[in-house]
Design a protein around this motif. Sequence first.
Motif, mmCIF file in Angstrom:
data_model
loop_
_atom_site.group_PDB
_atom_site.id
_atom_site.type_symbol
_atom_site.label_atom_id
_atom_site.label_comp_id
_atom_site.label_asym_id
_atom_site.label_seq_id
_atom_site.Cartn_x
_atom_site.Cartn_y
_atom_site.Cartn_z
ATOM 1 N N PHE A 80 -31.963 -15.627 11.122
ATOM 2 C CA PHE A 80 -32.222 -15.768 9.683
ATOM 3 C C PHE A 80 -32.187 -17.070 9.186
ATOM 4 O O PHE A 80 -33.036 -17.482 8.183
ATOM 5 C CB PHE A 80 -30.925 -15.139 8.870
ATOM 6 C CG PHE A 80 -30.861 -13.493 8.881
ATOM 7 C CD1 PHE A 80 -31.715 -12.914 8.148
ATOM 8 C CD2 PHE A 80 -30.126 -12.815 9.788
ATOM 9 C CE1 PHE A 80 -31.629 -11.514 8.260
ATOM 10 C CE2 PHE A 80 -29.947 -11.553 9.964
ATOM 11 C CZ PHE A 80 -30.787 -10.759 9.095
ATOM 12 N N VAL A 81 -31.751 -18.094 10.065
ATOM 13 C CA VAL A 81 -32.095 -19.607 9.678
ATOM 14 C C VAL A 81 -33.527 -20.027 9.561
ATOM 15 O O VAL A 81 -33.867 -20.650 8.683
ATOM 16 C CB VAL A 81 -31.064 -20.416 10.309
ATOM 17 C CG1 VAL A 81 -31.324 -22.100 9.932
ATOM 18 C CG2 VAL A 81 -29.732 -20.249 10.104
ATOM 19 N N PHE A 82 -34.040 -19.454 10.370
ATOM 20 C CA PHE A 82 -35.496 -19.882 11.178
ATOM 21 C C PHE A 82 -36.474 -18.589 10.626
ATOM 22 O O PHE A 82 -37.620 -18.322 11.094
ATOM 23 C CB PHE A 82 -35.532 -20.153 12.293
ATOM 24 C CG PHE A 82 -34.923 -21.241 12.749
ATOM 25 C CD1 PHE A 82 -35.795 -22.591 12.222
ATOM 26 C CD2 PHE A 82 -33.932 -21.578 13.194
ATOM 27 C CE1 PHE A 82 -35.107 -23.995 12.525
ATOM 28 C CE2 PHE A 82 -33.307 -22.703 13.542
ATOM 29 C CZ PHE A 82 -33.992 -23.910 13.309
ATOM 30 N N SER A 83 -36.073 -17.359 9.975
ATOM 31 C CA SER A 83 -36.719 -16.561 9.509
ATOM 32 C C SER A 83 -37.991 -16.863 8.751
ATOM 33 O O SER A 83 -38.096 -17.548 7.790
ATOM 34 C CB SER A 83 -36.032 -15.538 8.446
ATOM 35 O OG SER A 83 -36.625 -14.290 8.045
ATOM 36 N N GLY A 84 -39.110 -16.114 9.262
ATOM 37 C CA GLY A 84 -40.418 -16.482 8.797
ATOM 38 C C GLY A 84 -41.024 -17.659 9.750
ATOM 39 O O GLY A 84 -42.249 -17.793 9.460
ATOM 40 N N ASN A 85 -40.489 -18.347 10.650
ATOM 41 C CA ASN A 85 -40.887 -19.225 11.398
ATOM 42 C C ASN A 85 -41.669 -18.493 12.807
ATOM 43 O O ASN A 85 -40.907 -17.675 13.193
ATOM 44 C CB ASN A 85 -39.900 -20.311 11.911
ATOM 45 C CG ASN A 85 -40.596 -21.218 12.716
ATOM 46 O OD1 ASN A 85 -41.145 -21.309 13.480
ATOM 47 N ND2 ASN A 85 -40.342 -22.528 11.958
ATOM 48 N N ASP A 86 -42.686 -19.145 13.259
ATOM 49 C CA ASP A 86 -43.352 -18.349 14.422
ATOM 50 C C ASP A 86 -42.405 -18.415 15.715
ATOM 51 O O ASP A 86 -42.630 -17.534 16.716
ATOM 52 C CB ASP A 86 -44.524 -18.924 14.615
ATOM 53 C CG ASP A 86 -45.578 -18.964 13.558
ATOM 54 O OD1 ASP A 86 -45.441 -17.892 12.838
ATOM 55 O OD2 ASP A 86 -46.253 -19.514 13.708
ATOM 56 N N PHE A 87 -41.559 -19.355 15.573
ATOM 57 C CA PHE A 87 -40.430 -19.716 16.828
ATOM 58 C C PHE A 87 -39.360 -19.244 16.607
ATOM 59 O O PHE A 87 -38.262 -19.737 17.055
ATOM 60 C CB PHE A 87 -40.488 -21.286 17.357
ATOM 61 C CG PHE A 87 -42.042 -21.705 17.746
ATOM 62 C CD1 PHE A 87 -42.290 -21.434 18.864
ATOM 63 C CD2 PHE A 87 -42.792 -22.230 16.914
ATOM 64 C CE1 PHE A 87 -43.450 -21.843 19.474
ATOM 65 C CE2 PHE A 87 -43.932 -22.764 17.195
ATOM 66 C CZ PHE A 87 -44.407 -22.464 18.704
ATOM 67 N N ALA A 88 -38.811 -18.317 15.639
ATOM 68 C CA ALA A 88 -37.675 -17.864 15.347
ATOM 69 C C ALA A 88 -36.961 -17.364 16.292
ATOM 70 O O ALA A 88 -35.661 -17.484 16.614
ATOM 71 C CB ALA A 88 -37.665 -17.169 13.859
ATOM 72 N N ILE A 89 -37.525 -16.585 16.903
ATOM 73 C CA ILE A 89 -36.996 -15.645 18.009
ATOM 74 C C ILE A 89 -36.681 -16.569 19.240
ATOM 75 O O ILE A 89 -35.572 -16.490 19.722
ATOM 76 C CB ILE A 89 -38.088 -14.469 18.573
ATOM 77 C CG1 ILE A 89 -38.173 -13.280 17.442
ATOM 78 C CG2 ILE A 89 -37.396 -13.598 19.645
ATOM 79 C CD1 ILE A 89 -39.281 -12.223 17.743
ATOM 80 N N PHE A 90 -37.621 -17.426 19.433
ATOM 81 C CA PHE A 90 -37.246 -18.307 20.544
ATOM 82 C C PHE A 90 -35.990 -19.254 20.305
ATOM 83 O O PHE A 90 -35.152 -19.515 20.941
ATOM 84 C CB PHE A 90 -38.513 -19.364 20.830
ATOM 85 C CG PHE A 90 -38.188 -20.419 21.718
ATOM 86 C CD1 PHE A 90 -37.989 -20.103 23.170
ATOM 87 C CD2 PHE A 90 -37.971 -21.721 21.208
ATOM 88 C CE1 PHE A 90 -37.785 -21.106 24.030
ATOM 89 C CE2 PHE A 90 -37.627 -22.705 22.103
ATOM 90 C CZ PHE A 90 -37.668 -22.357 23.471
#
Length: 366
Positions: free
Chosen positions: A53-63
């Motif tokens: 959720f911190v990097f939600s919307g980022n392409d590398f959020a899952i990584f």
Amino acid sequence: MDNIKNFFWWCAGVHKETLNKFPEEQNKYISIGATIFFTGLFAALAGGYALYFVFSGNDFAIFYALLFGIIWGLAIFNLDRYIVLSIDKSKGTFKQILQALPRIILAVLIGLVISRPLELKIFDKEIREHLRIDYLKQQQANIDTLQKTFENKYAAEFTQLNGLKSQADSLETTIKTDRQKLNHEIFGTKTDETSGVLGYGPYAKMKEENLKKQEIYLDTLRTRIQAKESLLSQRKVKEGIMDEKILTDKSLDSAINVAGFADRNAALSNLHKKPDGSIEESTEYAVIFITLLFVFFECLPVFVKLMSHKDAYDIAIANQNIVHNFESASNVDIEKNALNNLIPQRTDVAIQRRMDRLSQDYESNK
């Protein structure tokens, strides 16, 4: 099965060669190792979900979520493993509890940390609905605030507009009354303000002319009202007030999907509060019980180690530690004695060499 057994033994931090001598104790340490492993696994899932959720919307959020989840899970796993290993079963019960108390406090804190992200996932549906209501309320509050600020800024124009509307409403009422009087005059209805003579006479003409003047003035008022409202609408558009609108379902879904950890955490904290201000105890207790479950699960390795009796494996490990400590102390004493014997010998040789050099100098000077 042997590989799984050895893996859980490693998780529990046992000495494999020593434990193989006591088959009756092996299952207990398999359970302790499995508890430590699954605690670290839950920590990895919770940490990864929180960072997602911190990097939600980022392409590398899952990584980023996977990387942080693995690191966080390994850190918790290593910490739990150390906590269990550091409890000395050779000491008394009170000393064991006192030794484990700081570790239990730390385990409670870790349990609270790892439980929150998983609670957010468990109550995801309820949180989304709560966020939908909150976002609508916030948007409506923003619109009301902007509208009030605009009205305060153009208070004079709104006062004039309200005055014109009041005049128009009053004039419409008067025209309606005068039209009824005109009809009475034409049809010969006798009242205090009509002649009672049937036909279109001089009184009827006078009332009709007066009525036309009022209608013309009413049209003038309506024109002025429209002009004033048009002016205020243009100023609203210019200042961007008209751009603020109630969010549609699609906009709300988009906003909820990108909601951060702080918004979801706040929604979870207020999930038990109903719109009317009352408290929904079932939801509140559910959140508390889930938190306590994870806290207990995190403390479980320590509790299992404390509750287990002093077994043969613990006695063997304690004896090995005593032997190692004795051997280490003996080696230190031997080294100290050798050093003490060496220093005087080296000192005597140095003194003898100094005396010989002084004797030679004396003979040469003589």
